[in-house]
Design an enzyme around this catalytic site. Structure first.
Site, mmCIF file in Angstrom:
data_model
loop_
_atom_site.group_PDB
_atom_site.id
_atom_site.type_symbol
_atom_site.label_atom_id
_atom_site.label_comp_id
_atom_site.label_asym_id
_atom_site.label_seq_id
_atom_site.Cartn_x
_atom_site.Cartn_y
_atom_site.Cartn_z
ATOM 1 N N ALA A 186 16.183 -42.962 -9.913
ATOM 2 C CA ALA A 186 17.601 -43.176 -10.225
ATOM 3 C C ALA A 186 17.845 -44.671 -10.410
ATOM 4 O O ALA A 186 17.056 -45.499 -9.958
ATOM 5 C CB ALA A 186 18.492 -42.649 -9.096
ATOM 6 N N CYS A 222 -2.498 -4.030 7.109
ATOM 7 C CA CYS A 222 -2.131 -4.341 8.488
ATOM 8 C C CYS A 222 -2.575 -3.228 9.425
ATOM 9 O O CYS A 222 -2.679 -2.060 9.049
ATOM 10 C CB CYS A 222 -0.628 -4.575 8.593
ATOM 11 S SG CYS A 222 0.389 -3.162 8.148
ATOM 12 N N CYS A 279 -0.435 -0.053 7.817
ATOM 13 C CA CYS A 279 -0.867 0.447 6.508
ATOM 14 C C CYS A 279 -2.280 1.011 6.580
ATOM 15 O O CYS A 279 -2.623 1.937 5.827
ATOM 16 C CB CYS A 279 -0.800 -0.664 5.477
ATOM 17 S SG CYS A 279 0.897 -1.160 5.078
ATOM 18 N N GLU A 324 0.822 -1.207 0.000
ATOM 19 C CA GLU A 324 0.000 0.000 0.000
ATOM 20 C C GLU A 324 0.858 1.260 0.000
ATOM 21 O O GLU A 324 0.546 2.247 -0.681
ATOM 22 C CB GLU A 324 -0.932 0.013 1.220
ATOM 23 C CG GLU A 324 -1.899 -1.160 1.281
ATOM 24 C CD GLU A 324 -1.369 -2.341 2.084
ATOM 25 O OE1 GLU A 324 -2.157 -2.974 2.803
ATOM 26 O OE2 GLU A 324 -0.142 -2.628 1.986
#
Length: 363
Positions: free
Chosen positions: A169, A82, A91, A56
């Site tokens: 293998a 957040c 944010c 953001e």
């Protein structure tokens, strides 16, 4: 007349932004943000490496750098903004201060201590909020972060490559190469997105692999982890090159541990009742150490033990269009007495990679 930028289109672009942080944001989630105003995209950003800006803030700075006024704009973000102080300020507060008109989040924060609080803070400030658009895609983008927040442990992905008859293998150990270069390069991309790569001492002693990312560009190498019950690994093993790698063992040999520590390796003693490394304990410990996605490339015995002890969430399997016959298997699991004992998985994704098939199957 330009086409209307729909919510779906904008969130799709936000997810593309989030993907730009696929290899770099750990232990933080990969988040993208798109800012739309008057039917124009005026800002975009994605979460930077730890300590850097969240998506953001990057989008806000991008918009302002180009002279845009973000007041009353719509912010499309792939994870709820957040609401708490971590390495960076909340944010949600930045969006409130910027005068956002509307915030559309793909999915709520999975942290049970904070989930929903970011959107609640925005709503309390008079901002229109919505959650749920492309939630599944946003969750997949951060499947390891969601796993750690919800379960306290990483998302564990086991990678192996085999022939159509499931052989990895020859009995001599020769496995170069069963699958194509395209498949091997794709495998490195999956390594790159992981926080850590785990293998066993058998693979280290037989192949001396680096198990790092070489085929794709990445600014960050995943941590390497070795399961070594007897602490028999050489301090010069290639997998231990560079600081920050871990060896889990069932016994402590102080002199050997000091040699490893001198090479920048941390030795963790974690034994089960049988005198071997406690594998579920390892997974839990990795969650505590903020490992979001764990990538496993090991031999048949360790693969089998991890599966048998319920430590694996997903198989990443590359199948080559070949048949080898009597050779090494993918998993050294014991014989079943009846088909009712088989381990069931669900195919999550199937793709062609060069001449090979890539299967994602979840437990």
């Amino acid at each position: 007349m330009t086409d209307q930028i729909t919510d779906l289109a904008a969130m799709t672009l936000a997810l593309q932004q989030a993907e730009l942080g696929l290899y770099t944001t750990t232990p933080n989630p990969r988040v993208g943000c798109i800012i739309v105003k008057d039917n124009s995209i005026i800002g975009r950003g994605h979460t930077q490496p730890p300590g850097g800006n969240h998506a953001e803030i990057e989008a806000l700075q991008d918009a302002r750098a180009h002279g845009h006024d973000v007041r009353d704009a719509t912010f499309y973000v792939t994870l709820e903004p957040c609401s708490h102080f971590g390495r960076t300020p909340p944010c949600a507060d930045a969006l409130i201060a910027a005068g956002a008109g509307r915030v559309v989040a793909a999915v709520a924060d999975p942290n049970p201590l904070v989930g929903g609080q970011g959107m609640a803070r925005l709503a309390a400030a008079g901002i229109a909020v919505e959650t749920g658009l492309l939630a599944e895609a946003a969750t997949e983008m951060n499947i390891g972060f969601f796993s750690r927040m919800r379960r306290g442990k990483p998302w564990v992905r086991m990678k192996t490559a085999a022939s159509l008859d499931g052989k990895t293998a020859l009995h001599s150990g020769d496995s170069q190469w069963i699958t194509s270069q395209a498949a091997r390069d794709d495998g490195h991309a999956w390594r790159a997105r992981a926080c850590a790569i785990l293998t066993g001492i058998g693979t280290v002693q037989q192949d001396n692999p680096q198990l790092n990312v070489r085929a794709v560009a990445t600014p960050r190498q995943p941590r390497r982890i070795v399961i070594d019950s007897k602490l028999s690994i050489s301090p010069q093993a290639l997998i231990l090159a560079g600081d920050g790698n871990w060896v889990f063992t069932a016994v402590d040999h102080p002199a050997k541990r000091r040699l490893l520590e001198a090479e920048g390796v941390e030795v963790i003693v974690l034994a089960n009742k049988d005198g071997k490394v406690d594998l579920p304990g390892v997974i839990a410990e990795l969650g505590k150490r903020q490992i979001n996605e764990l990538h496993i490339e090991a031999g048949a015995k360790l693969n089998a033990s991890l599966i048998a002890e319920g430590c694996v969430d997903e198989l990443l399997l590359y199948l080559a269009p070949s048949i080898i016959g009597d050779a090494r298997d993918m998993f050294a699991l014991p014989a079943l007495s009846g088909l009712h004992q088989q381990i069931a998985l669900q195919f999550h994704d199937v793709q062609r990679i060069g001449p090979d098939l890539r299967l994602l199957a979840r437990f």
